[in-house]
Design a protein around this motif. Structure first.
Motif, mmCIF file in Angstrom:
data_model
loop_
_atom_site.group_PDB
_atom_site.id
_atom_site.type_symbol
_atom_site.label_atom_id
_atom_site.label_comp_id
_atom_site.label_asym_id
_atom_site.label_seq_id
_atom_site.Cartn_x
_atom_site.Cartn_y
_atom_site.Cartn_z
ATOM 1 N N VAL A 6 -24.251 -75.959 72.679
ATOM 2 C CA VAL A 6 -25.133 -76.903 71.980
ATOM 3 C C VAL A 6 -26.493 -76.895 72.662
ATOM 4 N N SER A 7 -27.538 -76.591 71.889
ATOM 5 C CA SER A 7 -28.906 -76.640 72.406
ATOM 6 C C SER A 7 -29.602 -77.877 71.849
ATOM 7 N N GLY A 8 -30.354 -78.552 72.737
ATOM 8 C CA GLY A 8 -30.898 -79.864 72.375
ATOM 9 C C GLY A 8 -29.850 -80.931 72.642
ATOM 10 N N ALA A 9 -28.975 -80.630 73.616
ATOM 11 C CA ALA A 9 -27.765 -81.432 73.845
ATOM 12 C C ALA A 9 -28.042 -82.894 74.181
ATOM 13 N N ALA A 10 -29.200 -83.168 74.792
ATOM 14 C CA ALA A 10 -29.472 -84.554 75.198
ATOM 15 C C ALA A 10 -30.203 -85.346 74.116
ATOM 16 N N GLY A 11 -30.507 -84.712 73.002
ATOM 17 C CA GLY A 11 -31.225 -85.396 71.920
ATOM 18 C C GLY A 11 -30.279 -86.201 71.036
ATOM 19 N N ARG A 12 -30.869 -86.862 70.056
ATOM 20 C CA ARG A 12 -30.061 -87.706 69.152
ATOM 21 C C ARG A 12 -28.958 -86.882 68.493
ATOM 22 N N MET A 13 -29.361 -85.733 67.946
ATOM 23 C CA MET A 13 -28.376 -84.919 67.226
ATOM 24 C C MET A 13 -27.454 -84.165 68.179
ATOM 25 N N GLY A 14 -28.028 -83.579 69.253
ATOM 26 C CA GLY A 14 -27.191 -82.808 70.168
ATOM 27 C C GLY A 14 -26.052 -83.649 70.727
ATOM 28 N N ALA A 32 -23.691 -76.899 77.283
ATOM 29 C CA ALA A 32 -24.706 -77.803 76.721
ATOM 30 C C ALA A 32 -26.036 -77.502 77.406
ATOM 31 N N ILE A 33 -27.086 -77.385 76.593
ATOM 32 C CA ILE A 33 -28.398 -76.959 77.108
ATOM 33 C C ILE A 33 -29.460 -77.935 76.627
ATOM 34 N N ASP A 34 -30.330 -78.358 77.542
ATOM 35 C CA ASP A 34 -31.461 -79.214 77.143
ATOM 36 C C ASP A 34 -32.518 -79.178 78.224
ATOM 37 N N ASP A 35 -33.733 -79.405 77.787
ATOM 38 C CA ASP A 35 -34.893 -79.432 78.668
ATOM 39 C C ASP A 35 -35.042 -80.779 79.380
ATOM 40 N N ALA A 36 -34.324 -81.792 78.903
ATOM 41 C CA ALA A 36 -34.473 -83.152 79.447
ATOM 42 C C ALA A 36 -33.877 -83.226 80.847
ATOM 43 N N ASP A 37 -34.143 -84.338 81.544
ATOM 44 C CA ASP A 37 -33.638 -84.496 82.906
ATOM 45 C C ASP A 37 -32.142 -84.817 82.955
ATOM 46 N N ASP A 66 -27.759 -75.557 67.305
ATOM 47 C CA ASP A 66 -29.065 -75.943 67.828
ATOM 48 C C ASP A 66 -29.703 -77.073 67.032
ATOM 49 N N PHE A 67 -30.011 -78.169 67.719
ATOM 50 C CA PHE A 67 -30.850 -79.246 67.164
ATOM 51 C C PHE A 67 -31.847 -79.587 68.260
ATOM 52 N N SER A 68 -32.930 -78.830 68.343
ATOM 53 C CA SER A 68 -33.854 -79.036 69.465
ATOM 54 C C SER A 68 -35.275 -79.183 68.946
ATOM 55 N N VAL A 69 -36.161 -78.321 69.407
ATOM 56 C CA VAL A 69 -37.562 -78.310 68.954
ATOM 57 C C VAL A 69 -37.877 -76.872 68.547
ATOM 58 N N THR A 91 -32.725 -77.347 63.408
ATOM 59 C CA THR A 91 -34.072 -77.762 63.815
ATOM 60 C C THR A 91 -35.055 -77.548 62.667
ATOM 61 N N THR A 92 -35.912 -78.537 62.436
ATOM 62 C CA THR A 92 -36.886 -78.448 61.342
ATOM 63 C C THR A 92 -38.300 -78.329 61.917
ATOM 64 N N GLY A 93 -39.258 -78.070 61.031
ATOM 65 C CA GLY A 93 -40.658 -77.995 61.449
ATOM 66 C C GLY A 93 -41.034 -76.645 62.029
ATOM 67 N N ALA A 114 -30.199 -74.690 58.272
ATOM 68 C CA ALA A 114 -30.154 -75.724 57.235
ATOM 69 C C ALA A 114 -31.036 -76.884 57.663
ATOM 70 N N ALA A 115 -31.872 -77.346 56.764
ATOM 71 C CA ALA A 115 -32.698 -78.519 57.050
ATOM 72 C C ALA A 115 -31.859 -79.791 56.990
ATOM 73 N N ASN A 116 -30.680 -79.679 56.372
ATOM 74 C CA ASN A 116 -29.832 -80.867 56.239
ATOM 75 C C ASN A 116 -28.377 -80.439 56.104
ATOM 76 N N PHE A 117 -27.541 -80.917 57.026
ATOM 77 C CA PHE A 117 -26.131 -80.532 57.020
ATOM 78 C C PHE A 117 -25.245 -81.576 56.330
ATOM 79 N N HIS A 146 -37.640 -91.639 57.628
ATOM 80 C CA HIS A 146 -36.884 -91.285 58.836
ATOM 81 C C HIS A 146 -37.277 -92.217 59.989
ATOM 82 N N HIS A 147 -36.478 -92.155 61.040
ATOM 83 C CA HIS A 147 -36.712 -92.947 62.257
ATOM 84 C C HIS A 147 -38.082 -92.646 62.865
ATOM 85 N N ASN A 148 -38.522 -93.574 63.705
ATOM 86 C CA ASN A 148 -39.888 -93.473 64.235
ATOM 87 C C ASN A 148 -40.077 -92.398 65.298
HETATM 88 P P1 NAD Z 1 -34.525 -85.367 69.623
HETATM 89 O O1 NAD Z 1 -35.975 -85.399 69.978
HETATM 90 O O2 NAD Z 1 -33.717 -86.599 69.820
HETATM 91 O O3 NAD Z 1 -33.790 -84.156 70.402
HETATM 92 C C1 NAD Z 1 -34.379 -82.895 70.644
HETATM 93 C C2 NAD Z 1 -33.880 -82.435 71.989
HETATM 94 O O4 NAD Z 1 -34.330 -81.092 72.203
HETATM 95 C C3 NAD Z 1 -34.417 -83.281 73.153
HETATM 96 O O5 NAD Z 1 -33.339 -83.777 73.936
HETATM 97 C C4 NAD Z 1 -35.264 -82.296 73.945
HETATM 98 O O6 NAD Z 1 -35.255 -82.549 75.347
HETATM 99 C C5 NAD Z 1 -34.566 -80.986 73.595
HETATM 100 N N1 NAD Z 1 -35.328 -79.802 73.984
HETATM 101 C C6 NAD Z 1 -36.671 -79.680 74.172
HETATM 102 N N2 NAD Z 1 -36.953 -78.430 74.581
HETATM 103 C C7 NAD Z 1 -35.770 -77.758 74.658
HETATM 104 C C8 NAD Z 1 -35.407 -76.434 75.032
HETATM 105 N N3 NAD Z 1 -36.327 -75.533 75.414
HETATM 106 N N4 NAD Z 1 -34.107 -76.089 74.981
HETATM 107 C C9 NAD Z 1 -33.161 -76.992 74.608
HETATM 108 N N5 NAD Z 1 -33.436 -78.268 74.265
HETATM 109 C C10 NAD Z 1 -34.736 -78.642 74.287
HETATM 110 O O7 NAD Z 1 -34.472 -84.897 68.101
HETATM 111 P P2 NAD Z 1 -33.259 -85.052 67.067
HETATM 112 O O8 NAD Z 1 -33.443 -86.276 66.272
HETATM 113 O O9 NAD Z 1 -31.959 -84.794 67.770
HETATM 114 O O10 NAD Z 1 -33.596 -83.827 66.070
HETATM 115 C C11 NAD Z 1 -33.647 -82.502 66.558
HETATM 116 C C12 NAD Z 1 -34.040 -81.582 65.420
HETATM 117 O O11 NAD Z 1 -33.002 -81.579 64.438
HETATM 118 C C13 NAD Z 1 -35.319 -82.001 64.673
HETATM 119 O O12 NAD Z 1 -36.025 -80.849 64.272
HETATM 120 C C14 NAD Z 1 -34.780 -82.729 63.455
HETATM 121 O O13 NAD Z 1 -35.657 -82.726 62.363
HETATM 122 C C15 NAD Z 1 -33.550 -81.911 63.171
HETATM 123 N N6 NAD Z 1 -32.494 -82.582 62.394
HETATM 124 C C16 NAD Z 1 -31.841 -81.804 61.516
HETATM 125 C C17 NAD Z 1 -30.780 -82.314 60.801
HETATM 126 C C18 NAD Z 1 -30.017 -81.415 59.864
HETATM 127 O O14 NAD Z 1 -29.043 -81.848 59.233
HETATM 128 N N7 NAD Z 1 -30.401 -80.138 59.769
HETATM 129 C C19 NAD Z 1 -30.394 -83.646 60.985
HETATM 130 C C20 NAD Z 1 -31.083 -84.422 61.909
HETATM 131 C C21 NAD Z 1 -32.133 -83.871 62.633
#
Ligand code: NAD
Length: 252
Positions: A6-14, A32-37, A66-69, A91-93, A114-117, A146-148
């Motif tokens: 899982v990449s972006g593991a510390a984020g909302r979605m990860g 699990a992989i993330d850039d966060a502390d 992957d749900f990261s940046v 990941t979107t954008g 997928a922009a939406n799962f 969406h959330h802020n």
């Molecule tokens: P978030 O900001 O909570 O999480 C993103 C995480 O990525 C953070 O923990 C950040 O530290 C991490 N990150 C930054 N650089 C990184 C790197 N080099 N390697 C690994 N991790 C790194 O965001 P979120 O709300 O979890 O959303 C993440 C992405 O998923 C966004 O693009 C969002 O739009 C998308 N999203 C997609 C769906 C879907 O169904 N496809 C649903 C929700 C969110």
């Protein structure tokens, strides 16, 4: 059982993906992989993305989720291509170049973007095509909330809905309106709201002179996206290289 990273593991979605996987018997999170502390997320140690190639070699996941940046998605894609690891990304954008990088590695490994799962969004896309076809002259407006903390606007899902609409009619997008700006023929207004912790809401309106059809999808928990992404990871295991969508998973 398949082994996923899982990449972006510390984020909302990860985090939600890791928690959802813990309740399933068909997937196990092995890295699990993330850039966060963060040192741990949902009882998994979090690794530095600088080490992705070594982490893929050591943990040998069957797929990365992957749900990261966007920049992280692009470099993860390169590493997956090198290591022969399938990639499922939500990941979107992404820029056009980042999207092209994903398409390039799909010549070597299976890639699913997928922009939406949420399964309901797939049904919404079908319904949007049907409504646009049945109501060709109706004014159409799209609103997403969406959330802020969301970075990109409009959402990737909104763009996917516009793509579905474009299969049925020609239009110009108008992003919000201000001042003296009456509606023009053939435009689709796109409106973006960012507030609180709204998981994701998309509404598309078709309005004729004496009637209004409104189609709304609301994600009520991030678990719906996590479940879809994990279904996609299970589905992609053993597939040929290529570029896939969540629609392919639902079709089976
Ligand atoms: P978030 O900001 O909570 O999480 C993103 C995480 O990525 C953070 O923990 C950040 O530290 C991490 N990150 C930054 N650089 C990184 C790197 N080099 N390697 C690994 N991790 C790194 O965001 P979120 O709300 O979890 O959303 C993440 C992405 O998923 C966004 O693009 C969002 O739009 C998308 N999203 C997609 C769906 C879907 O169904 N496809 C649903 C929700 C969110």
């Amino acid at each position: 059982m398949i082994r996923i990273g899982v990449s972006g593991a510390a984020g909302r979605m990860g985090r939600t993906v890791i928690e959802t996987a813990a309740d399933r018997e068909d997937v196990a999170v092995v890295v699990a992989i993330d850039d966060a502390d963060a040192e741990m997320v949902a009882e998994k140690p979090v690794h530095d993305p600088a080490d992705v190639p070594a982490l893929l070699a050591t943990h040998e996941p069957d797929a990365m989720v992957d749900f990261s940046v966007p920049a992280a998605t692009a470099s993860l894609a390169d590493a997956c291509g090198e290591a022969g690891v399938p990639l499922v990304t939500g990941t979107t954008g992404l820029t056009d170049d980042q999207r092209a990088a994903l398409e390039a590695i799909s010549e070597d490994v299976p890639v699913l973007k997928a922009a939406n799962f949420a399964r309901g969004i797939q049904a919404l896309l079908e319904t949007v095509r049907a409504a646009a076809s049945a109501l060709p002259g109706y004014d159409t407006e799209l609103t997403e909330t969406h959330h802020n903390g969301k970075q990109d606007a409009p959402s990737g899902t909104a763009e996917t809905i516009l793509d579905a609409l474009a299969e049925e009619r020609d239009f110009e997008e108008t992003y919000g309106r201000e001042g003296i700006q009456p509606r023009e023929d053939g435009e689709v207004g796109v409106h973006v709201r960012r507030a609180g912790d709204v998981r994701g809401e998309h509404e598309i309106m078709f309005a004729g002179n004496d009637e209004v059809l409104t189609l709304t999808h609301r994600a009520e928990d991030r678990g719906v996206f996590a479940a879809g992404a994990l279904d996609a990871a299970v589905w992609i295991d053993g597939r040929d290289q290529g570029f896939y969508t969540f629609g392919d998973v639902i079709e089976g």
